[in-house]
Design an enzyme around this catalytic site. Structure first.
Site, PDB file in Angstrom:
ATOM      1  CB  CYS A  88     -58.327  23.806  16.900  1.00 39.71           C
ATOM      2  SG  CYS A  88     -58.563  22.301  17.924  1.00 39.71           S
ATOM      3  NE  ARG A 147     -63.688  13.464  13.191  1.00 35.96           N
ATOM      4  CZ  ARG A 147     -63.585  14.500  13.989  1.00 35.96           C
ATOM      5  NH1 ARG A 147     -64.532  16.058  13.923  1.00 35.96           N
ATOM      6  NH2 ARG A 147     -62.878  14.559  15.497  1.00 35.96           N
ATOM      7  CB  VAL A 150     -55.235  20.020  14.769  1.00 36.44           C
ATOM      8  CG1 VAL A 150     -54.354  20.426  13.796  1.00 36.44           C
ATOM      9  CG2 VAL A 150     -56.012  20.970  15.330  1.00 36.44           C
ATOM     10  CB  SER A 166     -56.681  16.615  23.351  1.00 30.29           C
ATOM     11  OG  SER A 166     -58.148  17.488  23.741  1.00 30.29           O
ATOM     12  CE1 TYR A 213     -66.019  23.291  17.109  1.00 37.54           C
ATOM     13  CE2 TYR A 213     -65.972  23.327  19.462  1.00 37.54           C
ATOM     14  CZ  TYR A 213     -65.813  24.104  18.102  1.00 37.54           C
ATOM     15  OH  TYR A 213     -64.203  24.034  17.603  1.00 37.54           O
TER      16      TYR A 213
END
Length: 353
Positions: A88, A147, A150, A166, A213
């Site tokens: 990830c 969801r 991480v 993040s 993405y």
């Protein structure tokens, strides 16, 4: 001639065949069924707009660790823990900052693994009585329905999730643990560069970090075309900026570089092919390619990179983009270890020695 021979001779040599569908109709029907199923399943893992553009949901745990001792989450050695997936890019950001700041002995880490059967991240061994990250989230916040992503910044003392965004976790790692860090003078978000860092972060997030993405998860040609154009327009802009600047904001590495780096590391490996970002590879850009090698070779950064996990997880687990699950043998990433000569553009005073 015997009776047996007569019976074999008299047995019909051909049988009537049932009517079969014309090949064109079979292909058309198969395409319709697969396309319908694909859009249905994609909508579950990649929420889309009406135009077919991928929309990334927001993170929901947004508390902060502070040097203030009266804070609900005060900075402390050994109290906080990171849950990450090695494939990830968002989790990779936190590992990179942790390495650059020298926080490996202060903040522990658990690696989780994607499971197509479980439909999410799972633990090798149970953590806090949980076998999967989804259970972990539910235990931290009963009734949680979002969801299970991480990275996760976990507080061992209160046994709860502090933050799962993040972009905010790396700010905390940069500024709130200097008392315990091996490299406290490394400042990846200096006051005099914050405006420029934030400008690059906003541009890079939309068109590059999330842009790959948006390409890979696009559900219409128009949505893909727009995302792909924005992606390579920004990469071209960064390529030009790096002609005269070692890093995005000058001659010192910042959080803007960290956020870009984790996407660039995966680009030629996964996004170029699997996500259809195949106009150019990063190594085809003279400046971007060398810039990627420069950051990769900073102390501790290479240890946060796991090429095989990236390939296994992207190609092996994103069934909708790679139904056969075949893992490519390449690419060769040996160029990351070659001399980059980026240091000739300027010296970076805040890098760990």
């Amino acid at each position: 001639m015997t009776d047996v021979q007569n019976s074999q001779t008299d047995f019909p040599r051909t049988q009537k065949k049932g009517k079969s569908l014309p090949p064109k109709l079979i292909i058309k029907l198969g395409k319709f069924v697969w396309s319908t199923m694909w859009h249905t399943m994609m909508s579950k893992i990649a929420p889309r707009s009406k135009s077919g553009e991928y929309i990334r949901p927001n993170s929901q745990f947004r508390n902060f660790i502070s040097t203030d001792k009266d804070s609900l989450y005060p900075a402390a050695a050994g109290r906080y823990h990171l849950y990450v997936g090695m494939s990830c890019p968002w989790a990779h950001r936190t590992l990179t900052v942790r390495a650059l700041k020298g926080l490996e002995d202060i903040i522990s880490v658990t690696v989780v693994y994607p499971s197509p059967i479980a439909g999410g991240w799972v633990f090798n061994e149970e953590e806090e009585g949980c076998a999967s990250l989804a259970q972990f989230y539910a235990a931290a916040q009963p009734g949680y329905s979002g969801r299970a992503t991480v990275p996760v910044l976990w507080d061992k003392q209160t046994k709860t999730i502090v933050n799962n965004e993040s972009a905010e976790i790396i700010v905390m790692l940069n500024s709130e643990f200097n008392e315990f860090a091996k490299n406290p003078t490394v400042d990846l978000y200096p006051e005099n560069l914050k405006e420029k860092i934030d400008w690059w972060n906003e541009k890079i997030y939309q068109s590059v970090n999330n842009g790959v993405y948006r390409c890979g998860f696009a559900q219409t040609q128009a949505a893909y075309n727009q995302a792909c154009d924005e992606l390579f327009t920004t990469l071209d802009e960064i390529e030009t900026a790096l002609q005269t600047s070692r890093y995005l904001c000058g001659n010192q590495v910042t959080l803007a570089d960290v956020r870009l780096f984790t996407t660039l590391f995966r680009f030629d490996v996964a996004y170029y092919g699997l996500f259809k970002c195949n106009r150019r590879r990063i190594q085809d850009y003279p400046n971007l390619g060398a810039y990627l090698s420069d950051i990769y070779q900073l102390p501790g950064v290479a240890d946060t990179c796991n090429l095989e996990s990236v390939k296994q997880d992207y190609y092996g687990n994103l069934f909708l983009l790679n139904p056969g699950g075949i893992i490519p043998s390449g690419p060769d990433m040996a160029h990351l270890l070659k001399p980059h000569n980026r240091d000739k553009i300027g010296n970076s005073a805040n890098l760990p020695v």
